[in-house]
Design a protein around this motif. Structure first.
Motif, PDB file in Angstrom:
ATOM      1  N   THR A   1       0.852  -1.192   0.000  1.00 48.42           N
ATOM      2  CA  THR A   1       0.000   0.000   0.000  1.00 48.42           C
ATOM      3  C   THR A   1       0.886   1.240   0.000  1.00 48.42           C
ATOM      4  OG1 THR A   1      -1.768  -1.146   1.200  1.00 48.42           O
ATOM      5  CG2 THR A   1      -1.814   1.266   1.205  1.00 48.42           C
ATOM      6  N   ILE A   2       0.700   2.067  -1.003  1.00 53.86           N
ATOM      7  CA  ILE A   2       1.432   3.329  -1.102  1.00 53.86           C
ATOM      8  C   ILE A   2       0.609   4.412  -0.410  1.00 53.86           C
ATOM      9  CG2 ILE A   2       2.481   5.016  -2.640  1.00 53.86           C
ATOM     10  CD1 ILE A   2       3.737   2.228  -2.757  1.00 53.86           C
ATOM     11  N   ARG A   3       1.185   5.077   0.570  1.00 56.37           N
ATOM     12  CA  ARG A   3       0.477   6.122   1.317  1.00 56.37           C
ATOM     13  C   ARG A   3       1.078   7.487   0.979  1.00 56.37           C
ATOM     14  NH1 ARG A   3      -2.699   3.381   4.777  1.00 56.37           N
ATOM     15  NH2 ARG A   3      -2.066   1.249   5.306  1.00 56.37           N
ATOM     16  N   THR A   4       0.192   8.425   0.740  1.00 56.45           N
ATOM     17  CA  THR A   4       0.641   9.779   0.400  1.00 56.45           C
ATOM     18  C   THR A   4      -0.379  10.792   0.927  1.00 56.45           C
ATOM     19  OG1 THR A   4       1.381  11.195  -1.417  1.00 56.45           O
ATOM     20  CG2 THR A   4      -0.538   9.802  -1.839  1.00 56.45           C
TER      21      THR A   4
ATOM     22  N   ARG B   1      -1.780  15.172   0.284  1.00 58.29           N
ATOM     23  CA  ARG B   1      -1.653  16.402  -0.484  1.00 58.29           C
ATOM     24  C   ARG B   1      -2.644  17.427   0.058  1.00 58.29           C
ATOM     25  NH1 ARG B   1      -4.320  14.785  -6.357  1.00 58.29           N
ATOM     26  NH2 ARG B   1      -6.377  14.153  -5.560  1.00 58.29           N
ATOM     27  N   LEU B   2      -2.377  18.693  -0.245  1.00 55.46           N
ATOM     28  CA  LEU B   2      -3.254  19.773   0.193  1.00 55.46           C
ATOM     29  C   LEU B   2      -4.407  19.930  -0.788  1.00 55.46           C
ATOM     30  CD1 LEU B   2      -0.677  22.466   1.364  1.00 55.46           C
ATOM     31  CD2 LEU B   2      -2.251  21.148   2.805  1.00 55.46           C
ATOM     32  N   VAL B   3      -5.611  19.910  -0.253  1.00 56.91           N
ATOM     33  CA  VAL B   3      -6.815  20.120  -1.061  1.00 56.91           C
ATOM     34  C   VAL B   3      -7.622  21.219  -0.372  1.00 56.91           C
ATOM     35  CG1 VAL B   3      -8.928  19.123  -2.001  1.00 56.91           C
ATOM     36  CG2 VAL B   3      -6.838  17.722  -1.824  1.00 56.91           C
ATOM     37  N   GLY B   4      -7.702  22.397  -1.024  1.00 56.11           N
ATOM     38  CA  GLY B   4      -8.427  23.514  -0.425  1.00 56.11           C
ATOM     39  C   GLY B   4      -7.852  23.932   0.911  1.00 56.11           C
ATOM     40  N   GLY B   5      -6.530  23.854   1.029  1.00 55.83           N
ATOM     41  CA  GLY B   5      -5.868  24.231   2.268  1.00 55.83           C
ATOM     42  C   GLY B   5      -5.907  23.167   3.342  1.00 55.83           C
ATOM     43  N   GLU B   6      -6.518  22.034   3.060  1.00 58.87           N
ATOM     44  CA  GLU B   6      -6.604  20.944   4.037  1.00 58.87           C
ATOM     45  C   GLU B   6      -5.782  19.753   3.538  1.00 58.87           C
ATOM     46  OE1 GLU B   6      -9.970  17.871   5.880  1.00 58.87           O
ATOM     47  OE2 GLU B   6     -10.592  19.623   4.696  1.00 58.87           O
ATOM     48  N   ARG B   7      -4.966  19.186   4.413  1.00 59.29           N
ATOM     49  CA  ARG B   7      -4.150  18.036   4.018  1.00 59.29           C
ATOM     50  C   ARG B   7      -4.970  16.753   4.105  1.00 59.29           C
ATOM     51  NH1 ARG B   7       0.610  16.922   2.462  1.00 59.29           N
ATOM     52  NH2 ARG B   7       1.257  19.100   2.775  1.00 59.29           N
ATOM     53  N   ARG B   8      -5.020  16.066   2.987  1.00 61.06           N
ATOM     54  CA  ARG B   8      -5.765  14.816   2.914  1.00 61.06           C
ATOM     55  C   ARG B   8      -4.797  13.652   2.667  1.00 61.06           C
ATOM     56  NH1 ARG B   8     -11.255  16.283  -0.575  1.00 61.06           N
ATOM     57  NH2 ARG B   8     -11.966  17.989   0.809  1.00 61.06           N
ATOM     58  N   HIS B   9      -5.138  12.552   3.272  1.00 64.76           N
ATOM     59  CA  HIS B   9      -4.277  11.372   3.176  1.00 64.76           C
ATOM     60  C   HIS B   9      -4.927  10.312   2.279  1.00 64.76           C
ATOM     61  CE1 HIS B   9      -1.637  12.794   6.417  1.00 64.76           C
ATOM     62  NE2 HIS B   9      -2.753  13.285   6.961  1.00 64.76           N
ATOM     63  N   TYR B  10      -4.109   9.665   1.465  1.00 67.08           N
ATOM     64  CA  TYR B  10      -4.602   8.678   0.505  1.00 67.08           C
ATOM     65  C   TYR B  10      -3.758   7.406   0.613  1.00 67.08           C
ATOM     66  CZ  TYR B  10      -6.740  12.855  -1.530  1.00 67.08           C
ATOM     67  OH  TYR B  10      -7.448  14.019  -1.718  1.00 67.08           O
ATOM     68  N   ALA B  11      -4.409   6.284   0.323  1.00 68.27           N
ATOM     69  CA  ALA B  11      -3.716   4.991   0.312  1.00 68.27           C
ATOM     70  C   ALA B  11      -4.047   4.275  -0.991  1.00 68.27           C
ATOM     71  CB  ALA B  11      -4.157   4.144   1.515  1.00 68.27           C
ATOM     72  N   TYR B  12      -3.008   3.830  -1.690  1.00 69.10           N
ATOM     73  CA  TYR B  12      -3.189   3.175  -2.976  1.00 69.10           C
ATOM     74  C   TYR B  12      -2.568   1.769  -2.920  1.00 69.10           C
ATOM     75  CZ  TYR B  12      -3.881   8.010  -4.526  1.00 69.10           C
ATOM     76  OH  TYR B  12      -4.321   9.311  -4.657  1.00 69.10           O
ATOM     77  N   PRO B  13      -3.384   0.716  -3.045  1.00 66.81           N
ATOM     78  CA  PRO B  13      -2.807  -0.634  -3.121  1.00 66.81           C
ATOM     79  C   PRO B  13      -2.106  -0.827  -4.460  1.00 66.81           C
ATOM     80  CG  PRO B  13      -5.169  -0.729  -3.463  1.00 66.81           C
ATOM     81  CD  PRO B  13      -4.849   0.690  -3.093  1.00 66.81           C
ATOM     82  N   ARG B  14      -1.049  -1.572  -4.445  1.00 67.73           N
ATOM     83  CA  ARG B  14      -0.259  -1.780  -5.663  1.00 67.73           C
ATOM     84  C   ARG B  14       0.443  -3.130  -5.581  1.00 67.73           C
ATOM     85  NH1 ARG B  14       3.761   2.906  -7.748  1.00 67.73           N
ATOM     86  NH2 ARG B  14       1.706   3.878  -8.012  1.00 67.73           N
ATOM     87  N   TYR B  15       0.611  -3.758  -6.738  1.00 71.72           N
ATOM     88  CA  TYR B  15       1.378  -5.003  -6.832  1.00 71.72           C
ATOM     89  C   TYR B  15       2.708  -4.715  -7.511  1.00 71.72           C
ATOM     90  CZ  TYR B  15      -2.502  -8.080  -5.503  1.00 71.72           C
ATOM     91  OH  TYR B  15      -3.505  -8.725  -4.816  1.00 71.72           O
ATOM     92  N   PHE B  16       3.758  -5.301  -6.972  1.00 73.58           N
ATOM     93  CA  PHE B  16       5.079  -5.203  -7.569  1.00 73.58           C
ATOM     94  C   PHE B  16       5.603  -6.599  -7.883  1.00 73.58           C
ATOM     95  CE2 PHE B  16       5.189  -1.074  -5.301  1.00 73.58           C
ATOM     96  CZ  PHE B  16       5.636  -0.267  -6.325  1.00 73.58           C
ATOM     97  N   PHE B  17       6.378  -6.673  -8.947  1.00 71.77           N
ATOM     98  CA  PHE B  17       7.125  -7.896  -9.264  1.00 71.77           C
ATOM     99  C   PHE B  17       8.523  -7.466  -9.657  1.00 71.77           C
ATOM    100  CE2 PHE B  17       8.721 -10.982 -12.398  1.00 71.77           C
ATOM    101  CZ  PHE B  17       8.703 -12.127 -11.617  1.00 71.77           C
TER     102      PHE B  17
ATOM    103  N   ILE C   1       8.155  -4.424 -12.100  1.00 67.72           N
ATOM    104  CA  ILE C   1       6.893  -4.298 -12.826  1.00 67.72           C
ATOM    105  C   ILE C   1       5.824  -3.907 -11.806  1.00 67.72           C
ATOM    106  CG2 ILE C   1       5.177  -5.456 -14.253  1.00 67.72           C
ATOM    107  CD1 ILE C   1       7.893  -5.113 -15.599  1.00 67.72           C
ATOM    108  N   SER C   2       5.081  -2.837 -12.106  1.00 65.52           N
ATOM    109  CA  SER C   2       4.083  -2.321 -11.174  1.00 65.52           C
ATOM    110  C   SER C   2       2.685  -2.441 -11.771  1.00 65.52           C
ATOM    111  CB  SER C   2       4.378  -0.850 -10.845  1.00 65.52           C
ATOM    112  OG  SER C   2       3.307  -0.253 -10.140  1.00 65.52           O
TER     113      SER C   2
END
Length: 258
Positions: free
Chosen positions: A184-187, A189-205, A239-240
């Motif tokens: 899970t890639i976690r990142t 970013r600022l949206v409308g002056g508010e910091r929001r957190h996101y999580a993106y599942p990903r497969y690697f080989f 490979i992602s």
């Protein structure tokens, strides 16, 4: 320890009826080595030659468990190797010691592909080596050869490609369970002056062999799974799979290692 002719006669009679050495030894309270020696002497006396039992699908024409073989092929191409020299033939697959499900799956696949050979587990620092002992693993994995896999050409035989085409998800699962992961890639970013957190599942080989990576990406393409190269330090070894629909496909058919 000396054993009288009567006990030896009983042991030989049982062995001639097809009773395994282990069972004979247990029934008569004998060392297994003694029973094995008596069996060998009995064969020599009767002029019989011993042929080690085997159930290699390539040598006997026996149907192979195709889904199990596709999975085991993926494991072998990733973290497996074969030792083949006089007196020692075995297939080894190295698994993370914490991933007990993977260890069990690797051992089960070996047994389903060839039930007769003995399997074992050897604990090493941080990993468990799952092994199966028979010289016939080289029949099923003709990719075996001297040196590292990424230093020689790796190509599937027509009969192997037929199995992979019929069971592509099992093949991918073996590749990912050996040289891949779901993370899970976690990142944020600022949206409308508010910091929001996101999580993106990903497969690697990750694999150094161009041929093995190509086998994976060709299979992904046939299944409609989108992928990209994830180059690190100038090396295209990763490979992602990150797009939501493609991750969902892998989740449905592969899933994380455990």
């Amino acid at each position: 320890m000396e054993h009288g002719p009567s006990i030896r006669a009983q042991a030989v009679a049982l062995m001639r009826r097809g009773v395994p050495n282990r069972v004979v030894a247990e029934q008569l309270n004998l060392p297994r080595g003694t029973v094995g020696w008596w069996r060998s002497e009995d064969r020599r006396t009767r002029g019989e030659s011993y042929e080690r039992p085997m159930d290699c699908p390539r040598c006997t024409g026996r149907d192979v468990d195709r889904p199990a073989y596709a999975y085991l092929l993926g494991l072998y191409l990733g973290d497996g190797h074969i030792i083949a020299k006089p007196g020692q033939h075995d297939l080894s697959v190295f698994c993370n010691a914490a991933q007990t499900g993977l260890i069990a799956a690797a051992e089960e696949a070996m047994r389903r592909v060839m039930p007769l050979p003995r399997t074992s587990r050897h604990r090493k620092p941080g990993c468990v080596e799952v092994k199966s002992y028979t010289e016939h693993w080289t029949c099923l994995f003709p990719q075996h050869g001297p040196g590292k896999k990424h230093e020689r050409r790796i190509a599937l035989g027509p009969w192997q490609q037929e199995i992979v085409d019929a069971h592509p998800w099992e093949f991918l699962r073996g590749l990912i369970h050996s040289d891949g992961c779901r993370t899970t890639i976690r990142t944020s970013r600022l949206v409308g002056g508010e910091r929001r957190h996101y999580a993106y599942p990903r497969y690697f080989f990750t694999n150094v062999s161009d041929d093995i990576r190509r086998l994976r990406t060709d299979t992904l393409d046939r299944l409609g799974v989108e992928w990209t190269h994830c180059t690190r330090d100038g090396n295209p070894y990763n490979i992602s799979v990150a797009r939501k629909a493609s991750v969902a496909l892998l989740d449905a058919h592969v899933g994380p290692k455990y």
